[in-house]
Scaffold this active site. Structure first.
Site, PDB file in Angstrom:
ATOM      1  N   ARG A   1       3.139  -3.115   3.563  1.00  0.00           N
ATOM      2  CA  ARG A   1       2.620  -1.877   4.159  1.00  0.00           C
ATOM      3  C   ARG A   1       1.102  -1.770   4.039  1.00  0.00           C
ATOM      4  O   ARG A   1       0.433  -1.424   5.010  1.00  0.00           O
ATOM      5  CB  ARG A   1       3.285  -0.653   3.529  1.00  0.00           C
ATOM      6  CG  ARG A   1       4.763  -0.527   3.873  1.00  0.00           C
ATOM      7  CD  ARG A   1       5.428   0.595   3.123  1.00  0.00           C
ATOM      8  NE  ARG A   1       5.286   0.343   1.690  1.00  0.00           N
ATOM      9  CZ  ARG A   1       5.438   1.265   0.748  1.00  0.00           C
ATOM     10  NH1 ARG A   1       5.719   2.500   1.055  1.00  0.00           N
ATOM     11  NH2 ARG A   1       5.314   0.945  -0.519  1.00  0.00           N
TER      12      ARG A   1
ATOM     13  N   ASN B   1       8.595   1.653   4.470  1.00  0.00           N
ATOM     14  CA  ASN B   1       9.783   0.923   4.061  1.00  0.00           C
ATOM     15  C   ASN B   1      11.005   1.715   4.501  1.00  0.00           C
ATOM     16  O   ASN B   1      10.964   2.949   4.544  1.00  0.00           O
ATOM     17  CB  ASN B   1       9.828   0.764   2.539  1.00  0.00           C
ATOM     18  CG  ASN B   1       8.841  -0.255   2.025  1.00  0.00           C
ATOM     19  OD1 ASN B   1       8.356  -1.105   2.757  1.00  0.00           O
ATOM     20  ND2 ASN B   1       8.530  -0.171   0.744  1.00  0.00           N
TER      21      ASN B   1
END
Length: 101
Positions: A22, A40
């Site tokens: 990320r 996520n």
């Protein structure tokens, strides 16, 4: 946002959590001027929306096939969608299990 902006939603599966996916995605998006978000998912995959100029969005989709060095990407599913007018790129929280979004 220009009239030529495009938006793509991607779901990335494999070993893509716990490998700085990320944050690296956020940095890569900033470098390409891409807006949107990444998070996520409870099933171990990563979901992202890339919005911006077509070439920049395509560059992020290509990046998602590799991810950061510690990632092992199995599959990237790409869906085109209408741009939502995002003005930044954010790392979002993981949604609760069973709440796809």
């Amino acid at each position: 946002m220009t009239a030529t902006a495009t938006s793509k939603r991607v779901i990335v599966t494999g070993q893509v959590q716990g490998v700085f996916f990320r944050d690296t995605c956020r940095q890569t998006a900033a470098a390409h001027g891409v807006r949107g978000w990444v998070r996520n998912l409870p099933d171990g995959s990563v979901e992202a929306v890339f919005e911006g100029e077509p070439e920049a969005v395509d560059a992020l989709v290509e990046w998602a096939h590799e991810g950061p060095p510690a990632a092992f990407v199995d599959e990237v599913r790409v869906t085109e969608q209408e741009p939502q007018g995002h003005d930044t790129f954010q790392v979002r929280a993981t949604p609760p299990p069973g709440n796809g979004g």
